[in-house]
Write a protein that holds these residues in place. Structure first.
Motif, PDB file in Angstrom:
ATOM      1  N   GLU A 350       9.444   7.227  11.215  1.00 42.02           N
ATOM      2  CA  GLU A 350      10.785   7.186  10.432  1.00 42.02           C
ATOM      3  C   GLU A 350      11.178   7.873   9.392  1.00 42.02           C
ATOM      4  O   GLU A 350      12.161   8.453   9.285  1.00 42.02           O
ATOM      5  CB  GLU A 350      10.816   5.636  10.255  1.00 42.02           C
ATOM      6  CG  GLU A 350      12.020   4.947   9.773  1.00 42.02           C
ATOM      7  CD  GLU A 350      13.081   4.768  10.910  1.00 42.02           C
ATOM      8  OE1 GLU A 350      12.696   4.939  12.085  1.00 42.02           O
ATOM      9  OE2 GLU A 350      14.270   4.397  10.530  1.00 42.02           O
ATOM     10  N   TRP A 351      10.084   7.756   8.393  1.00 44.03           N
ATOM     11  CA  TRP A 351      10.472   8.508   7.222  1.00 44.03           C
ATOM     12  C   TRP A 351       9.657   9.915   6.737  1.00 44.03           C
ATOM     13  O   TRP A 351       9.832  10.672   5.851  1.00 44.03           O
ATOM     14  CB  TRP A 351      10.255   7.726   5.840  1.00 44.03           C
ATOM     15  CG  TRP A 351      10.880   6.470   6.129  1.00 44.03           C
ATOM     16  CD1 TRP A 351      12.294   6.191   6.541  1.00 44.03           C
ATOM     17  CD2 TRP A 351      10.498   4.925   5.791  1.00 44.03           C
ATOM     18  NE1 TRP A 351      12.598   4.756   6.573  1.00 44.03           N
ATOM     19  CE2 TRP A 351      11.518   3.825   5.881  1.00 44.03           C
ATOM     20  CE3 TRP A 351       9.280   4.400   5.417  1.00 44.03           C
ATOM     21  CZ2 TRP A 351      11.332   2.792   5.941  1.00 44.03           C
ATOM     22  CZ3 TRP A 351       9.020   2.902   5.100  1.00 44.03           C
ATOM     23  CH2 TRP A 351      10.211   2.326   5.517  1.00 44.03           C
ATOM     24  N   GLY A 352       8.819  10.115   7.659  1.00 42.32           N
ATOM     25  CA  GLY A 352       7.965  11.483   7.420  1.00 42.32           C
ATOM     26  C   GLY A 352       7.203  11.311   6.330  1.00 42.32           C
ATOM     27  O   GLY A 352       6.703  12.201   5.628  1.00 42.32           O
ATOM     28  N   GLN A 353       7.010  10.051   5.693  1.00 38.45           N
ATOM     29  CA  GLN A 353       6.085   9.815   4.485  1.00 38.45           C
ATOM     30  C   GLN A 353       5.130   8.733   4.989  1.00 38.45           C
ATOM     31  O   GLN A 353       5.283   7.622   5.490  1.00 38.45           O
ATOM     32  CB  GLN A 353       6.994   9.101   3.703  1.00 38.45           C
ATOM     33  CG  GLN A 353       6.306   8.569   2.304  1.00 38.45           C
ATOM     34  CD  GLN A 353       7.320   8.361   1.047  1.00 38.45           C
ATOM     35  OE1 GLN A 353       8.424   8.706   1.304  1.00 38.45           O
ATOM     36  NE2 GLN A 353       6.665   8.064  -0.161  1.00 38.45           N
ATOM     37  N   ALA A 354       3.680   9.249   4.769  1.00 35.69           N
ATOM     38  CA  ALA A 354       2.731   8.301   4.904  1.00 35.69           C
ATOM     39  C   ALA A 354       2.501   7.200   3.774  1.00 35.69           C
ATOM     40  O   ALA A 354       2.721   7.579   2.594  1.00 35.69           O
ATOM     41  CB  ALA A 354       1.372   8.969   5.087  1.00 35.69           C
ATOM     42  N   LEU A 355       2.158   6.119   4.329  1.00 36.01           N
ATOM     43  CA  LEU A 355       1.864   5.163   3.295  1.00 36.01           C
ATOM     44  C   LEU A 355       0.556   4.610   3.320  1.00 36.01           C
ATOM     45  O   LEU A 355      -0.145   4.731   4.317  1.00 36.01           O
ATOM     46  CB  LEU A 355       2.973   3.690   3.297  1.00 36.01           C
ATOM     47  CG  LEU A 355       4.301   3.953   3.391  1.00 36.01           C
ATOM     48  CD1 LEU A 355       4.979   2.744   3.793  1.00 36.01           C
ATOM     49  CD2 LEU A 355       4.798   4.440   2.304  1.00 36.01           C
ATOM     50  N   CYS A 356      -0.069   4.144   2.018  1.00 42.54           N
ATOM     51  CA  CYS A 356      -1.347   3.484   2.158  1.00 42.54           C
ATOM     52  C   CYS A 356      -1.182   2.156   2.751  1.00 42.54           C
ATOM     53  O   CYS A 356      -0.349   1.511   2.814  1.00 42.54           O
ATOM     54  CB  CYS A 356      -1.918   3.355   0.751  1.00 42.54           C
ATOM     55  SG  CYS A 356      -1.661   2.033  -0.231  1.00 42.54           S
ATOM     56  N   PRO A 357      -2.338   1.689   3.188  1.00 47.89           N
ATOM     57  CA  PRO A 357      -2.469   0.376   3.873  1.00 47.89           C
ATOM     58  C   PRO A 357      -1.790  -0.810   2.800  1.00 47.89           C
ATOM     59  O   PRO A 357      -1.086  -1.681   3.227  1.00 47.89           O
ATOM     60  CB  PRO A 357      -3.840  -0.093   3.882  1.00 47.89           C
ATOM     61  CG  PRO A 357      -4.492   1.367   4.082  1.00 47.89           C
ATOM     62  CD  PRO A 357      -3.710   2.261   3.015  1.00 47.89           C
ATOM     63  N   HIS A 358      -1.997  -0.710   1.612  1.00 50.86           N
ATOM     64  CA  HIS A 358      -1.548  -1.600   0.539  1.00 50.86           C
ATOM     65  C   HIS A 358      -0.004  -1.619   0.136  1.00 50.86           C
ATOM     66  O   HIS A 358       0.847  -2.574   0.659  1.00 50.86           O
ATOM     67  CB  HIS A 358      -2.026  -1.243  -0.737  1.00 50.86           C
ATOM     68  CG  HIS A 358      -3.562  -1.216  -0.984  1.00 50.86           C
ATOM     69  ND1 HIS A 358      -3.914  -0.116  -0.577  1.00 50.86           N
ATOM     70  CD2 HIS A 358      -4.586  -2.032  -0.953  1.00 50.86           C
ATOM     71  CE1 HIS A 358      -5.422  -0.082  -0.624  1.00 50.86           C
ATOM     72  NE2 HIS A 358      -5.418  -1.608  -0.890  1.00 50.86           N
ATOM     73  N   SER A 359       0.663  -0.264   0.382  1.00 49.25           N
ATOM     74  CA  SER A 359       2.092  -0.048   0.235  1.00 49.25           C
ATOM     75  C   SER A 359       2.652  -0.531   1.471  1.00 49.25           C
ATOM     76  O   SER A 359       3.921  -1.104   1.462  1.00 49.25           O
ATOM     77  CB  SER A 359       2.157   1.435  -0.145  1.00 49.25           C
ATOM     78  OG  SER A 359       1.531   1.983  -1.232  1.00 49.25           O
ATOM     79  N   SER A 360       2.096  -0.463   2.636  1.00 43.22           N
ATOM     80  CA  SER A 360       2.882  -0.642   3.815  1.00 43.22           C
ATOM     81  C   SER A 360       3.158  -2.241   3.918  1.00 43.22           C
ATOM     82  O   SER A 360       4.050  -2.584   4.676  1.00 43.22           O
ATOM     83  CB  SER A 360       1.989  -0.225   5.065  1.00 43.22           C
ATOM     84  OG  SER A 360       0.930  -1.063   5.099  1.00 43.22           O
ATOM     85  N   THR A 361       2.398  -3.029   3.207  1.00 43.57           N
ATOM     86  CA  THR A 361       2.977  -4.581   3.371  1.00 43.57           C
ATOM     87  C   THR A 361       4.027  -4.574   2.694  1.00 43.57           C
ATOM     88  O   THR A 361       4.853  -5.498   2.827  1.00 43.57           O
ATOM     89  CB  THR A 361       1.507  -5.311   2.498  1.00 43.57           C
ATOM     90  OG1 THR A 361       1.562  -5.065   0.983  1.00 43.57           O
ATOM     91  CG2 THR A 361       0.353  -5.262   3.227  1.00 43.57           C
ATOM     92  N   ALA A 362       4.535  -3.781   1.642  1.00 43.68           N
ATOM     93  CA  ALA A 362       5.693  -3.958   0.805  1.00 43.68           C
ATOM     94  C   ALA A 362       6.839  -3.779   1.920  1.00 43.68           C
ATOM     95  O   ALA A 362       7.820  -4.325   2.084  1.00 43.68           O
ATOM     96  CB  ALA A 362       5.919  -3.151  -0.288  1.00 43.68           C
ATOM     97  N   THR A 363       6.922  -2.452   2.800  1.00 46.21           N
ATOM     98  CA  THR A 363       7.731  -2.106   3.526  1.00 46.21           C
ATOM     99  C   THR A 363       7.814  -3.158   5.034  1.00 46.21           C
ATOM    100  O   THR A 363       9.000  -3.479   5.261  1.00 46.21           O
ATOM    101  CB  THR A 363       7.617  -0.844   4.022  1.00 46.21           C
ATOM    102  OG1 THR A 363       6.621  -0.683   4.900  1.00 46.21           O
ATOM    103  CG2 THR A 363       7.756   0.186   2.975  1.00 46.21           C
ATOM    104  N   LEU A 364       6.758  -3.622   5.278  1.00 51.32           N
ATOM    105  CA  LEU A 364       6.728  -4.881   6.241  1.00 51.32           C
ATOM    106  C   LEU A 364       7.593  -5.939   5.480  1.00 51.32           C
ATOM    107  O   LEU A 364       8.325  -6.656   6.325  1.00 51.32           O
ATOM    108  CB  LEU A 364       5.313  -5.202   6.604  1.00 51.32           C
ATOM    109  CG  LEU A 364       4.512  -4.282   7.335  1.00 51.32           C
ATOM    110  CD1 LEU A 364       3.104  -4.672   7.323  1.00 51.32           C
ATOM    111  CD2 LEU A 364       5.002  -4.499   8.801  1.00 51.32           C
TER     112      LEU A 364
END
Ligand SMILES: *Cc1c(COP(=O)(O)O)cnc(C)c1O
Length: 429
Positions: A350-364
């Motif tokens: 979606e954003w062309g930006q990889a997130l770390c597993p921790h940060s991805s809980t914020a976007t979830l």
């Protein structure tokens, strides 16, 4: 009288900042919290301050009991916050922002607290190297030890002891713990993270050395984290006609989210705060039921958030004595490993930006919010730190940040020990 520090459990004497920093834990086993929360009139602060310029303004009242240290804050903050913490727009999501806290030497937000703590403890107004060598000790499940090692490496009059559970940290995390040499020694403990923490507690109760604790309950790591919430909230509020942005914080031991709430308490325009958790959902259950049940931490993809009994919950409860007060301003949501994996794939697509597993809980967590507001999602680590998880999900290699690349090129060395303080003591001599 200037601001002092008191125990969350109400015992002991109020202490000044200097004593609170050296003790780590209060005498009755509680955690130190400020005796009061000064209101900072942010409207008088200049436009376009950098984080390093704003931080001393935020921290000054908290250091008022030690005028010399307080006067040194601009210098300490300039040295500690020498990397960017940009607020970036989320592609295709107007009003959503990322607060990237992973541009420091070890690519995780813990660099902020560790570098500030190091700056304070090694400042000449705090301690002179000629008055004896001190030993900073820290137990780590991954990110903390690297940030502390990087922050204290090469500082005169200080030696650093890192304890980590052998075979239980990611390969790159291990490198960040063991690649220092000089005044930093890393010990691979034959045991769990809990064993490492127990050895630290035992050490701190001895007078074998001048011990200092650098774990996440130390005020010297929590207080400086207020600065980036102050900076980000002020920046957005000034650009949005005075509105208070909401924050989503990937959380484990709750030190980072607590800093957001303390920044709010002293008057910065911080809106609602959402704690994003992994499958260790005890805190989310506490929000639902008012009862907290400590558990054994369950391993997840977001390993720096694998906490079954977060120490800073005690500070959160002292800030919001009733569940009703807490829930007015804060909420908590928890996500499984499969949701985290799916989100990492999505962010790349979606954003062309990889997130770390921790940060991805914020976007979830963002997807569950309906409040019309600006939303700031806190990104706590660089995805390259967790490449064994992220790269297979997104199907490409992630470029290494230069600081991380430099660490990975150095030789790594650690000493294995059985899980006892006696073993550590005999090796330290
Ligand atoms: C430590 C850490 C967290 C959790 O922060 P707490 O202050 O313990 O809640 C989240 N993400 C990353 C990358 C971390 O290193």
């Amino acid at each position: 009288m200037s601001l002092t520090y008191i125990s969350t459990r109400g015992g002991g004497e109020p202490l000044g900042i200097r004593e609170a920093l050296s003790m780590g834990l209060a005498a009755d086993g509680g955690l130190f919290v400020p005796s009061e929360f000064p209101r900072i009139d942010f409207s008088r602060l200049g436009e376009d301050l950098t984080l390093a310029e704003l931080a001393p303004e935020v921290l000054k009242p908290f250091f008022a009991s030690d005028p010399k240290l307080s006067a040194a804050l601009p210098e300490i903050c300039a040295a500690a916050f020498n990397f960017p913490t940009p607020l970036t727009k989320v592609p295709k999501r107007p009003g959503d922002f990322f607060l990237e806290l992973y541009h420091g030497p070890t690519s995780a937000f813990k660099d902020v607290g560790a570098r500030f703590l190091s700056g304070v403890l090694t400042h000449s107004s705090y301690h002179s190297p000629s008055s004896g060598k001190r030993t900073v000790i820290v137990a780590t499940s991954g990110d903390t030890g690297g940030a502390v090692a990087a922050a204290f490496h090469g500082k005169p009059g200080i030696e650093v002891v890192i304890l980590f559970p052998r075979g239980m940290v990611s390969p790159r995390q291990e490198k960040q713990l063991c690649a220092w040499g000089g005044n930093v020694r890393a010990f691979a403990v034959d045991g769990t993270f809990d064993d490492c923490q127990r050895i630290v507690k035992e050490a701190l109760q001895t007078k074998d050395r001048l011990w200092l604790s650098a774990n996440s309950i130390n005020l010297g790591r929590i207080l400086p984290q207020m600065a980036y919430y102050a900076w980000a909230s002020l920046t957005r509020s000034r650009k949005s006609g005075g509105k208070s942005p909401a924050f989503i914080v990937p959380s484990g031991n709750l030190g980072n989210s607590l800093a957001a709430l303390w920044a709010k308490k002293i008057g910065f325009p911080v809106g609602p705060v959402v704690l994003a958790l992994n499958a260790n959902r005890g805190v989310a259950d506490y929000f639902d039921t008012g009862v907290f049940t400590p558990t054994r931490a369950q391993p997840t993809l977001a390993n720096a958030m694998d906490v079954g009994n977060p120490s800073n919950l005690e500070r959160l409860r002292s800030l919001y004595p009733t569940l009703k007060e807490l829930k007015r301003e804060v909420s908590a949501v928890s996500f499984s490993d499969s949701e985290i994996s799916e989100e990492i794939r999505m962010s790349e697509k979606e954003w062309g930006q990889a997130l770390c597993p921790h940060s991805s809980t914020a976007t979830l967590a963002r997807k569950l919010q309906s409040l019309p507001s600006e939303w700031i999602m806190v990104l706590t680590a660089h995805p390259a730190k967790f490449e064994t998880i992220v790269e297979p999900l997104i199907g490409r290699k992630i470029d290494l940040p230069p600081a991380l690349e430099e660490i990975l090129e150095r030789p790594a060395r650690s000493e294995s020990i059985p899980p006892t303080y006696a073993a550590l003591k005999s090796l330290l001599g």
